[in-house]
Write an enzyme that holds these catalytic residues in place. Structure first.
Site, mmCIF file in Angstrom:
data_model
loop_
_atom_site.group_PDB
_atom_site.id
_atom_site.type_symbol
_atom_site.label_atom_id
_atom_site.label_comp_id
_atom_site.label_asym_id
_atom_site.label_seq_id
_atom_site.Cartn_x
_atom_site.Cartn_y
_atom_site.Cartn_z
ATOM 1 N N ALA A 1 8.782 -5.479 4.542
ATOM 2 C CA ALA A 1 9.771 -5.533 5.630
ATOM 3 C C ALA A 1 10.199 -4.116 6.039
ATOM 4 C CB ALA A 1 10.983 -6.342 5.190
ATOM 5 N N PRO A 2 10.469 -3.893 7.339
ATOM 6 C CA PRO A 2 10.486 -4.870 8.424
ATOM 7 C C PRO A 2 9.132 -5.142 9.083
ATOM 8 C CG PRO A 2 11.244 -2.762 9.243
ATOM 9 C CD PRO A 2 10.995 -2.571 7.768
ATOM 10 N N GLY A 3 8.073 -4.456 8.650
ATOM 11 C CA GLY A 3 6.743 -4.776 9.172
ATOM 12 C C GLY A 3 5.974 -3.628 9.770
ATOM 13 N N GLY A 4 6.503 -2.410 9.708
ATOM 14 C CA GLY A 4 5.802 -1.269 10.298
ATOM 15 C C GLY A 4 4.417 -1.051 9.725
ATOM 16 N N LYS A 5 4.274 -1.194 8.412
ATOM 17 C CA LYS A 5 2.972 -1.005 7.769
ATOM 18 C C LYS A 5 2.126 -2.263 7.906
ATOM 19 C CE LYS A 5 5.328 2.500 5.851
ATOM 20 N NZ LYS A 5 6.753 2.764 6.121
ATOM 21 N N ASP B 1 4.732 0.839 -0.030
ATOM 22 C CA ASP B 1 5.710 1.787 0.504
ATOM 23 C C ASP B 1 6.991 1.471 -0.257
ATOM 24 O OD1 ASP B 1 6.395 3.919 2.260
ATOM 25 O OD2 ASP B 1 7.570 2.497 3.435
ATOM 26 N N ARG C 1 15.188 -10.170 5.027
ATOM 27 C CA ARG C 1 14.280 -9.139 5.543
ATOM 28 C C ARG C 1 12.884 -9.710 5.795
ATOM 29 N NH1 ARG C 1 14.949 -3.703 4.947
ATOM 30 N NH2 ARG C 1 12.934 -3.447 3.914
ATOM 31 N N CYS D 1 9.576 7.602 1.136
ATOM 32 C CA CYS D 1 10.173 8.493 2.144
ATOM 33 C C CYS D 1 11.198 9.400 1.456
ATOM 34 C CB CYS D 1 10.796 7.705 3.291
ATOM 35 S SG CYS D 1 12.089 6.548 2.791
#
Length: 471
Positions: free
Chosen positions: A112-116, A179, A139, A232
Protein backbone atom coordinates in the site's frame (compact mmCIF):
# COMPACT_ATOMS: atom_id res chain seq x y z
CA UNK A 1 13.37 23.23 9.37
CA UNK A 2 14.11 21.89 12.85
CA UNK A 3 15.65 18.43 12.67
CA UNK A 4 16.39 16.19 15.69
CA UNK A 5 19.96 16.77 16.94
CA UNK A 6 20.57 13.00 17.03
CA UNK A 7 19.62 12.77 13.35
CA UNK A 8 21.82 15.72 12.37
CA UNK A 9 24.83 14.23 14.15
CA UNK A 10 24.30 10.89 12.46
CA UNK A 11 24.05 12.51 9.00
CA UNK A 12 27.22 14.57 9.63
CA UNK A 13 29.11 11.37 10.42
CA UNK A 14 27.65 9.63 7.36
CA UNK A 15 28.12 12.42 4.80
CA UNK A 16 31.09 14.26 6.32
CA UNK A 17 32.10 17.11 3.96
CA UNK A 18 28.89 16.67 1.91
CA UNK A 19 26.66 17.37 4.91
CA UNK A 20 26.28 21.12 4.25
CA UNK A 21 25.25 20.47 0.67
CA UNK A 22 22.72 17.90 1.91
CA UNK A 23 21.19 20.14 4.58
CA UNK A 24 20.58 22.93 2.04
CA UNK A 25 18.06 20.62 0.32
CA UNK A 26 15.61 21.26 3.16
CA UNK A 27 15.22 24.83 1.95
CA UNK A 28 14.25 23.69 -1.54
CA UNK A 29 10.64 22.95 -2.58
CA UNK A 30 9.45 19.34 -2.61
CA UNK A 31 9.37 17.44 -5.90
CA UNK A 32 6.33 15.94 -7.62
CA UNK A 33 6.41 12.90 -9.88
CA UNK A 34 4.10 11.24 -12.40
CA UNK A 35 4.62 7.69 -13.71
CA UNK A 36 2.95 6.59 -16.95
CA UNK A 37 0.94 3.35 -16.87
CA UNK A 38 2.54 1.52 -19.78
CA UNK A 39 -0.10 -1.22 -19.55
CA UNK A 40 -2.62 1.30 -20.93
CA UNK A 41 -0.54 3.76 -22.96
CA UNK A 42 3.03 4.11 -24.23
CA UNK A 43 5.18 6.96 -22.97
CA UNK A 44 5.30 8.37 -26.50
CA UNK A 45 1.51 8.40 -26.84
CA UNK A 46 1.01 9.89 -23.40
CA UNK A 47 3.39 12.76 -24.15
CA UNK A 48 1.28 13.59 -27.22
CA UNK A 49 -1.90 14.00 -25.14
CA UNK A 50 -0.49 15.14 -21.76
CA UNK A 51 -2.22 18.32 -20.56
CA UNK A 52 0.67 19.02 -18.16
CA UNK A 53 4.17 20.29 -18.72
CA UNK A 54 6.44 17.34 -17.93
CA UNK A 55 10.19 16.95 -17.46
CA UNK A 56 11.77 13.46 -17.66
CA UNK A 57 13.10 11.79 -14.52
CA UNK A 58 16.45 10.71 -16.01
CA UNK A 59 16.72 7.28 -14.35
CA UNK A 60 13.02 6.28 -14.80
CA UNK A 61 12.02 5.79 -18.45
CA UNK A 62 8.28 6.28 -17.77
CA UNK A 63 8.67 8.84 -14.96
CA UNK A 64 8.30 12.63 -15.13
CA UNK A 65 8.45 15.67 -12.88
CA UNK A 66 5.50 18.07 -12.86
CA UNK A 67 4.82 21.38 -11.10
CA UNK A 68 2.61 20.28 -8.21
CA UNK A 69 2.24 23.85 -6.96
CA UNK A 70 0.35 24.88 -10.10
CA UNK A 71 -1.34 21.78 -11.58
CA UNK A 72 -3.38 18.93 -10.09
CA UNK A 73 -3.07 15.79 -12.23
CA UNK A 74 -5.33 13.94 -9.75
CA UNK A 75 -8.17 16.20 -10.92
CA UNK A 76 -7.92 15.30 -14.59
CA UNK A 77 -10.01 12.62 -16.36
CA UNK A 78 -6.82 10.82 -17.46
CA UNK A 79 -6.12 10.07 -13.79
CA UNK A 80 -9.54 8.37 -13.56
CA UNK A 81 -8.69 6.41 -16.71
CA UNK A 82 -5.63 5.00 -14.92
CA UNK A 83 -3.12 6.49 -17.37
CA UNK A 84 -0.65 7.49 -14.66
CA UNK A 85 0.24 7.24 -10.98
CA UNK A 86 1.45 10.16 -8.86
CA UNK A 87 4.59 9.20 -6.93
CA UNK A 88 7.67 10.82 -5.41
CA UNK A 89 10.48 10.44 -7.99
CA UNK A 90 13.02 8.42 -5.99
CA UNK A 91 10.22 6.10 -4.80
CA UNK A 92 9.79 5.00 -8.43
CA UNK A 93 13.22 3.34 -8.34
CA UNK A 94 12.52 0.01 -6.56
CA UNK A 95 9.87 -1.30 -8.97
CA UNK A 96 11.82 0.11 -11.92
CA UNK A 97 15.02 -1.74 -10.99
CA UNK A 98 13.44 -5.13 -10.22
CA UNK A 99 13.63 -7.09 -13.52
CA UNK A 100 10.23 -8.56 -14.44
CA UNK A 101 9.76 -11.23 -17.13
CA UNK A 102 6.47 -12.32 -18.76
CA UNK A 103 4.78 -15.01 -16.67
CA UNK A 104 6.66 -14.20 -13.44
CA UNK A 105 5.02 -14.79 -10.08
CA UNK A 106 5.68 -11.50 -8.27
CA UNK A 107 5.11 -10.54 -4.61
CA UNK A 108 4.95 -6.97 -3.30
CA UNK A 109 5.19 -7.56 0.45
CA UNK A 110 4.36 -4.08 1.85
CA UNK A 111 2.39 -2.80 -1.10
CA UNK A 112 0.00 0.00 0.00
CA UNK A 113 -0.85 2.48 -1.37
CA UNK A 114 0.21 0.82 -4.64
CA UNK A 115 3.02 2.86 -6.20
CA UNK A 116 5.27 -0.18 -6.60
CA UNK A 117 2.53 -2.78 -7.17
CA UNK A 118 0.96 -0.84 -10.05
CA UNK A 119 4.33 -0.62 -11.84
CA UNK A 120 5.04 -4.33 -11.24
CA UNK A 121 1.59 -5.18 -12.60
CA UNK A 122 2.11 -2.95 -15.64
CA UNK A 123 5.43 -4.71 -16.35
CA UNK A 124 3.74 -8.14 -16.14
CA UNK A 125 1.21 -6.85 -18.72
CA UNK A 126 -1.49 -9.39 -17.93
CA UNK A 127 0.82 -12.42 -17.62
CA UNK A 128 1.85 -14.39 -14.53
CA UNK A 129 0.49 -13.28 -11.17
CA UNK A 130 0.96 -10.28 -8.88
CA UNK A 131 0.42 -10.86 -5.16
CA UNK A 132 0.13 -7.52 -3.35
CA UNK A 133 -0.09 -7.40 0.43
CA UNK A 134 -0.48 -4.84 3.18
CA UNK A 135 -0.98 -5.78 6.80
CA UNK A 136 -3.36 -2.82 7.32
CA UNK A 137 -6.83 -3.66 6.02
CA UNK A 138 -7.76 -0.01 5.46
CA UNK A 139 -4.55 0.61 3.50
CA UNK A 140 -5.09 -2.61 1.54
CA UNK A 141 -8.47 -1.27 0.35
CA UNK A 142 -6.72 1.76 -1.17
CA UNK A 143 -4.16 -0.60 -2.69
CA UNK A 144 -6.92 -2.65 -4.34
CA UNK A 145 -8.50 0.48 -5.83
CA UNK A 146 -5.19 1.60 -7.39
CA UNK A 147 -4.51 -1.87 -8.81
CA UNK A 148 -8.00 -2.02 -10.35
CA UNK A 149 -7.71 1.56 -11.65
CA UNK A 150 -4.50 0.54 -13.45
CA UNK A 151 -6.31 -2.31 -15.23
CA UNK A 152 -4.41 -5.11 -13.46
CA UNK A 153 -6.46 -8.30 -13.15
CA UNK A 154 -3.89 -11.10 -12.71
CA UNK A 155 -3.79 -10.31 -9.02
CA UNK A 156 -4.23 -11.51 -5.46
CA UNK A 157 -4.63 -8.69 -2.90
CA UNK A 158 -3.95 -9.73 0.70
CA UNK A 159 -4.02 -8.10 4.12
CA UNK A 160 -1.97 -10.49 6.19
CA UNK A 161 1.19 -10.97 8.28
CA UNK A 162 4.10 -12.05 6.02
CA UNK A 163 4.70 -14.97 8.38
CA UNK A 164 1.19 -16.29 7.68
CA UNK A 165 1.62 -15.81 3.92
CA UNK A 166 4.82 -17.84 4.05
CA UNK A 167 2.79 -20.95 4.98
CA UNK A 168 1.05 -20.79 1.58
CA UNK A 169 3.85 -19.60 -0.70
CA UNK A 170 7.11 -21.31 0.23
CA UNK A 171 9.59 -20.98 -2.69
CA UNK A 172 6.71 -19.88 -4.94
CA UNK A 173 7.78 -16.45 -6.25
CA UNK A 174 10.17 -15.54 -9.07
CA UNK A 175 10.45 -11.94 -7.89
CA UNK A 176 9.80 -10.24 -4.54
CA UNK A 177 9.80 -6.53 -3.74
CA UNK A 178 10.06 -5.28 -0.15
CA UNK A 179 9.69 -1.54 0.23
CA UNK A 180 10.02 -1.96 3.97
CA UNK A 181 8.40 0.00 6.79
CA UNK A 182 11.17 2.34 7.94
CA UNK A 183 12.02 5.40 10.00
CA UNK A 184 11.36 7.59 6.93
CA UNK A 185 14.38 9.88 7.13
CA UNK A 186 14.15 10.49 3.38
CA UNK A 187 10.62 11.88 3.80
CA UNK A 188 11.36 14.66 6.32
CA UNK A 189 11.28 17.40 3.67
CA UNK A 190 8.10 16.10 2.01
CA UNK A 191 6.18 15.36 5.20
CA UNK A 192 7.18 17.16 8.40
CA UNK A 193 5.03 14.77 10.48
CA UNK A 194 7.67 12.12 9.77
CA UNK A 195 10.11 13.93 12.09
CA UNK A 196 7.80 13.44 15.08
CA UNK A 197 7.21 9.81 14.07
CA UNK A 198 11.00 9.28 13.91
CA UNK A 199 11.36 10.60 17.45
CA UNK A 200 8.69 8.15 18.66
CA UNK A 201 9.87 5.09 16.67
CA UNK A 202 13.43 5.37 15.43
CA UNK A 203 15.69 3.10 13.36
CA UNK A 204 16.14 0.48 16.11
CA UNK A 205 12.37 -0.14 16.18
CA UNK A 206 12.13 -0.59 12.41
CA UNK A 207 15.32 -2.63 11.95
CA UNK A 208 13.75 -5.51 13.92
CA UNK A 209 10.63 -5.46 11.74
CA UNK A 210 12.70 -5.30 8.54
CA UNK A 211 14.82 -8.29 9.50
CA UNK A 212 11.74 -10.36 10.22
CA UNK A 213 10.19 -9.42 6.85
CA UNK A 214 13.30 -10.07 4.71
CA UNK A 215 13.95 -13.51 6.19
CA UNK A 216 10.31 -14.53 5.74
CA UNK A 217 10.40 -13.26 2.15
CA UNK A 218 13.66 -15.15 1.52
CA UNK A 219 11.85 -18.42 2.20
CA UNK A 220 9.07 -17.52 -0.27
CA UNK A 221 11.52 -16.88 -3.13
CA UNK A 222 12.38 -19.64 -5.58
CA UNK A 223 16.05 -20.61 -5.94
CA UNK A 224 17.33 -18.41 -8.76
CA UNK A 225 14.67 -15.78 -8.00
CA UNK A 226 15.39 -12.09 -7.34
CA UNK A 227 14.44 -9.90 -4.41
CA UNK A 228 14.63 -6.13 -4.20
CA UNK A 229 14.79 -4.51 -0.77
CA UNK A 230 14.30 -0.77 -0.35
CA UNK A 231 13.65 1.91 2.26
CA UNK A 232 13.11 5.67 2.23
CA UNK A 233 15.60 6.19 5.07
CA UNK A 234 19.33 6.90 5.37
CA UNK A 235 20.00 4.83 8.48
CA UNK A 236 22.76 2.23 8.11
CA UNK A 237 21.14 -0.31 10.48
CA UNK A 238 17.95 -0.27 8.38
CA UNK A 239 19.85 -0.36 5.08
CA UNK A 240 23.23 -2.10 4.87
CA UNK A 241 22.62 -3.64 8.31
CA UNK A 242 19.44 -5.40 7.21
CA UNK A 243 21.08 -6.74 4.03
CA UNK A 244 24.07 -7.91 6.07
CA UNK A 245 21.68 -9.74 8.44
CA UNK A 246 19.89 -11.43 5.52
CA UNK A 247 23.19 -12.63 4.04
CA UNK A 248 24.27 -14.03 7.40
CA UNK A 249 21.02 -15.97 7.76
CA UNK A 250 20.85 -17.06 4.11
CA UNK A 251 24.36 -17.15 2.61
CA UNK A 252 22.99 -18.55 -0.67
CA UNK A 253 21.86 -14.98 -1.51
CA UNK A 254 24.18 -12.68 -3.41
CA UNK A 255 23.99 -8.94 -4.05
CA UNK A 256 23.50 -8.00 -7.72
CA UNK A 257 24.56 -4.88 -9.56
CA UNK A 258 21.79 -2.30 -10.13
CA UNK A 259 21.48 -0.45 -13.43
CA UNK A 260 23.46 2.74 -12.71
CA UNK A 261 22.63 6.44 -12.86
CA UNK A 262 25.11 9.25 -12.27
CA UNK A 263 23.23 10.41 -9.15
CA UNK A 264 23.31 6.99 -7.48
CA UNK A 265 25.85 6.48 -4.68
CA UNK A 266 27.26 3.06 -3.76
CA UNK A 267 26.24 1.41 -0.50
CA UNK A 268 28.66 1.81 2.39
CA UNK A 269 30.43 -1.37 3.55
CA UNK A 270 32.23 0.63 6.25
CA UNK A 271 28.98 1.26 8.19
CA UNK A 272 28.31 -2.49 8.53
CA UNK A 273 29.70 -4.81 11.21
CA UNK A 274 31.34 -7.18 8.72
CA UNK A 275 32.61 -4.47 6.34
CA UNK A 276 31.80 -6.85 3.48
CA UNK A 277 32.73 -5.21 0.17
CA UNK A 278 29.73 -6.46 -1.84
CA UNK A 279 27.48 -4.05 0.11
CA UNK A 280 28.89 -1.37 -2.23
CA UNK A 281 26.69 -2.92 -4.98
CA UNK A 282 23.62 -1.61 -3.15
CA UNK A 283 22.51 1.94 -3.95
CA UNK A 284 22.02 5.01 -1.79
CA UNK A 285 20.07 7.96 -3.15
CA UNK A 286 20.52 11.39 -1.55
CA UNK A 287 18.58 14.59 -2.35
CA UNK A 288 21.78 16.58 -2.91
CA UNK A 289 22.90 14.06 -5.58
CA UNK A 290 19.69 13.78 -7.63
CA UNK A 291 16.23 15.34 -7.83
CA UNK A 292 14.43 13.06 -5.39
CA UNK A 293 13.83 12.80 -1.64
CA UNK A 294 16.13 9.83 -1.02
CA UNK A 295 16.03 6.03 -1.02
CA UNK A 296 18.08 2.89 -0.44
CA UNK A 297 17.88 -0.03 -2.88
CA UNK A 298 19.45 -3.50 -2.80
CA UNK A 299 18.91 -6.19 -5.46
CA UNK A 300 19.64 -9.79 -4.49
CA UNK A 301 19.47 -13.20 -6.15
CA UNK A 302 18.82 -16.46 -4.35
CA UNK A 303 21.28 -19.19 -5.27
CA UNK A 304 20.55 -22.89 -5.54
CA UNK A 305 20.83 -24.77 -2.27
CA UNK A 306 22.63 -28.09 -2.74
CA UNK A 307 20.71 -30.41 -0.43
CA UNK A 308 19.57 -34.01 -0.41
CA UNK A 309 15.82 -34.42 -0.05
CA UNK A 310 14.70 -37.06 2.44
CA UNK A 311 11.39 -38.98 2.27
CA UNK A 312 9.55 -36.57 4.60
CA UNK A 313 10.64 -33.52 2.55
CA UNK A 314 9.51 -35.25 -0.64
CA UNK A 315 6.11 -35.97 0.94
CA UNK A 316 5.72 -32.34 2.09
CA UNK A 317 6.64 -31.02 -1.39
CA UNK A 318 3.96 -33.22 -2.98
CA UNK A 319 1.37 -32.00 -0.47
CA UNK A 320 2.22 -28.39 -1.40
CA UNK A 321 1.89 -29.09 -5.14
CA UNK A 322 -1.57 -30.55 -4.45
CA UNK A 323 -2.57 -27.25 -2.81
CA UNK A 324 -2.70 -25.40 -6.15
CA UNK A 325 -6.25 -24.07 -6.22
CA UNK A 326 -8.66 -26.06 -8.36
CA UNK A 327 -10.51 -23.38 -10.32
CA UNK A 328 -12.86 -23.44 -13.27
CA UNK A 329 -16.51 -24.04 -14.16
CA UNK A 330 -18.00 -26.87 -16.20
CA UNK A 331 -20.22 -24.51 -18.17
CA UNK A 332 -20.10 -20.75 -18.69
CA UNK A 333 -23.41 -19.25 -17.46
CA UNK A 334 -25.68 -18.16 -20.34
CA UNK A 335 -25.90 -14.56 -19.07
CA UNK A 336 -22.11 -14.27 -19.01
CA UNK A 337 -21.77 -15.92 -22.41
CA UNK A 338 -24.31 -13.51 -23.90
CA UNK A 339 -22.43 -10.48 -22.53
CA UNK A 340 -19.10 -11.81 -23.78
CA UNK A 341 -20.42 -12.00 -27.34
CA UNK A 342 -19.55 -8.29 -27.36
CA UNK A 343 -16.13 -8.71 -25.71
CA UNK A 344 -12.98 -9.54 -27.68
CA UNK A 345 -11.72 -12.08 -25.15
CA UNK A 346 -11.61 -15.86 -25.30
CA UNK A 347 -12.81 -16.86 -21.85
CA UNK A 348 -11.05 -19.91 -20.43
CA UNK A 349 -13.49 -21.97 -18.37
CA UNK A 350 -10.59 -23.25 -16.27
CA UNK A 351 -9.93 -19.72 -14.98
CA UNK A 352 -13.51 -18.77 -14.08
CA UNK A 353 -14.70 -18.89 -10.49
CA UNK A 354 -18.22 -18.09 -9.28
CA UNK A 355 -18.88 -17.28 -5.62
CA UNK A 356 -22.53 -16.46 -5.03
CA UNK A 357 -23.37 -13.80 -7.62
CA UNK A 358 -19.76 -12.72 -8.20
CA UNK A 359 -17.76 -13.93 -11.22
CA UNK A 360 -13.94 -13.88 -11.07
CA UNK A 361 -11.29 -14.50 -13.71
CA UNK A 362 -8.35 -16.10 -11.94
CA UNK A 363 -4.60 -16.07 -12.56
CA UNK A 364 -3.20 -19.50 -13.30
CA UNK A 365 -1.41 -21.72 -10.74
CA UNK A 366 -2.51 -19.88 -7.59
CA UNK A 367 -2.30 -21.92 -4.41
CA UNK A 368 -5.44 -22.53 -2.39
CA UNK A 369 -5.63 -19.44 -0.16
CA UNK A 370 -8.45 -20.51 2.12
CA UNK A 371 -7.59 -19.39 5.65
CA UNK A 372 -5.71 -16.27 4.58
CA UNK A 373 -7.16 -12.74 4.69
CA UNK A 374 -7.67 -11.52 1.12
CA UNK A 375 -9.53 -8.62 -0.46
CA UNK A 376 -9.47 -9.90 -4.03
CA UNK A 377 -8.56 -13.06 -5.90
CA UNK A 378 -8.29 -12.45 -9.64
CA UNK A 379 -10.28 -9.99 -11.71
CA UNK A 380 -13.86 -9.36 -10.58
CA UNK A 381 -15.73 -9.53 -13.90
CA UNK A 382 -19.12 -8.66 -12.43
CA UNK A 383 -22.27 -10.13 -10.91
CA UNK A 384 -24.87 -12.61 -12.13
CA UNK A 385 -28.31 -11.14 -11.47
CA UNK A 386 -31.69 -12.58 -12.42
CA UNK A 387 -31.42 -13.32 -16.17
CA UNK A 388 -28.57 -10.83 -16.67
CA UNK A 389 -24.89 -10.14 -16.07
CA UNK A 390 -23.76 -6.78 -14.66
CA UNK A 391 -20.09 -5.95 -15.44
CA UNK A 392 -17.82 -4.51 -12.73
CA UNK A 393 -15.79 -1.31 -12.58
CA UNK A 394 -12.59 -3.42 -12.40
CA UNK A 395 -13.58 -5.19 -15.64
CA UNK A 396 -14.11 -1.84 -17.40
CA UNK A 397 -10.63 -0.70 -16.38
CA UNK A 398 -9.12 -3.97 -17.61
CA UNK A 399 -10.56 -3.56 -21.10
CA UNK A 400 -9.17 -1.69 -24.06
CA UNK A 401 -11.66 0.28 -26.17
CA UNK A 402 -11.19 -2.06 -29.13
CA UNK A 403 -12.04 -5.09 -26.96
CA UNK A 404 -15.70 -4.09 -26.44
CA UNK A 405 -18.25 -3.62 -29.20
CA UNK A 406 -20.27 -0.73 -27.74
CA UNK A 407 -18.32 2.33 -26.66
CA UNK A 408 -19.13 5.98 -26.09
CA UNK A 409 -16.03 8.14 -26.50
CA UNK A 410 -15.90 11.66 -25.11
CA UNK A 411 -13.01 14.11 -25.31
CA UNK A 412 -11.30 15.19 -22.09
CA UNK A 413 -12.69 18.72 -22.68
CA UNK A 414 -16.31 17.49 -22.91
CA UNK A 415 -18.12 18.57 -19.72
CA UNK A 416 -20.00 15.26 -19.74
CA UNK A 417 -16.79 13.45 -18.70
CA UNK A 418 -16.72 15.13 -15.28
CA UNK A 419 -20.50 14.70 -14.98
CA UNK A 420 -20.04 10.99 -15.60
CA UNK A 421 -17.25 10.77 -13.02
CA UNK A 422 -19.55 12.51 -10.50
CA UNK A 423 -22.20 9.83 -11.05
CA UNK A 424 -24.65 11.93 -13.09
CA UNK A 425 -26.94 10.78 -15.91
CA UNK A 426 -25.72 11.77 -19.40
CA UNK A 427 -27.58 13.00 -22.47
CA UNK A 428 -25.81 11.49 -25.52
CA UNK A 429 -28.40 11.97 -28.27
CA UNK A 430 -25.69 13.58 -30.41
CA UNK A 431 -23.62 10.37 -30.31
CA UNK A 432 -26.17 7.54 -30.72
CA UNK A 433 -29.55 6.84 -32.29
CA UNK A 434 -32.71 6.56 -30.19
CA UNK A 435 -32.91 2.83 -30.91
CA UNK A 436 -29.56 1.92 -29.38
CA UNK A 437 -29.57 0.51 -25.87
CA UNK A 438 -27.66 -1.72 -23.46
CA UNK A 439 -24.29 -1.69 -21.70
CA UNK A 440 -21.80 0.85 -23.06
CA UNK A 441 -18.15 1.37 -22.15
CA UNK A 442 -17.67 5.08 -21.42
CA UNK A 443 -14.26 6.33 -22.57
CA UNK A 444 -12.28 9.55 -22.43
CA UNK A 445 -10.17 10.01 -25.58
CA UNK A 446 -10.31 6.24 -26.27
CA UNK A 447 -9.45 5.17 -22.69
CA UNK A 448 -12.14 3.42 -20.57
CA UNK A 449 -13.57 5.08 -17.46
CA UNK A 450 -16.44 2.73 -16.60
CA UNK A 451 -19.88 1.49 -17.63
CA UNK A 452 -23.19 3.12 -18.48
CA UNK A 453 -26.61 1.71 -19.41
CA UNK A 454 -27.94 3.38 -22.57
CA UNK A 455 -31.64 3.85 -23.32
CA UNK A 456 -33.40 6.45 -25.54
CA UNK A 457 -30.30 8.64 -25.89
CA UNK A 458 -29.62 8.75 -22.15
CA UNK A 459 -26.87 6.99 -20.21
CA UNK A 460 -27.77 5.72 -16.75
CA UNK A 461 -24.57 6.10 -14.77
CA UNK A 462 -22.90 2.88 -13.55
CA UNK A 463 -19.62 4.43 -12.40
CA UNK A 464 -18.56 2.92 -9.07
CA UNK A 465 -19.86 5.27 -6.31
CA UNK A 466 -16.74 4.91 -4.15
CA UNK A 467 -14.54 6.15 -7.01
CA UNK A 468 -16.53 9.29 -7.90
CA UNK A 469 -14.97 12.68 -8.56
CA UNK A 470 -15.02 14.74 -5.36
CA UNK A 471 -15.43 18.48 -6.00
Amino acid sequence: MNLPIKFEEKMKALLQEEYEEYIKCYDEPRLYGLRVNTRKISVEEFLKISPFELKPIPWIENGFYYDGDHVQPSKHPYYFAGLYYLQEPSAMTPANRLPINPGDKVFDVCAAPGGKATELGAKLDGTGVLVANDISNSRAKGLLKNIELFGIGNVLVLSEEPGKIEEYFEEYFDKILIDAPCSGEGMFRKDKKMVKAWEEHGPEFFAKIQRSIVTQAARMLKPGGMMLYSTCTFDSEENEGTIEYLLEQYPEFQICEIAPYEGFCPGLPEVSRSKREDLSRTVRMFPHKLHGEGHYVALLQKGEQPKEENEEQTRQRRIKSDRIAKTGVRKIPEELEAFFENVGWDLEKSRLEIHGECVYYMPEDLPDVRGIRFLRTGLLLGELKKNRFEPSQAFAMNLKKEEYRYCLCLSAEDERVVKYLKGETLDVEDLVSQKEKGWYLICVDEYPLGWGKLSAGTVKNKYLPGWRWQS
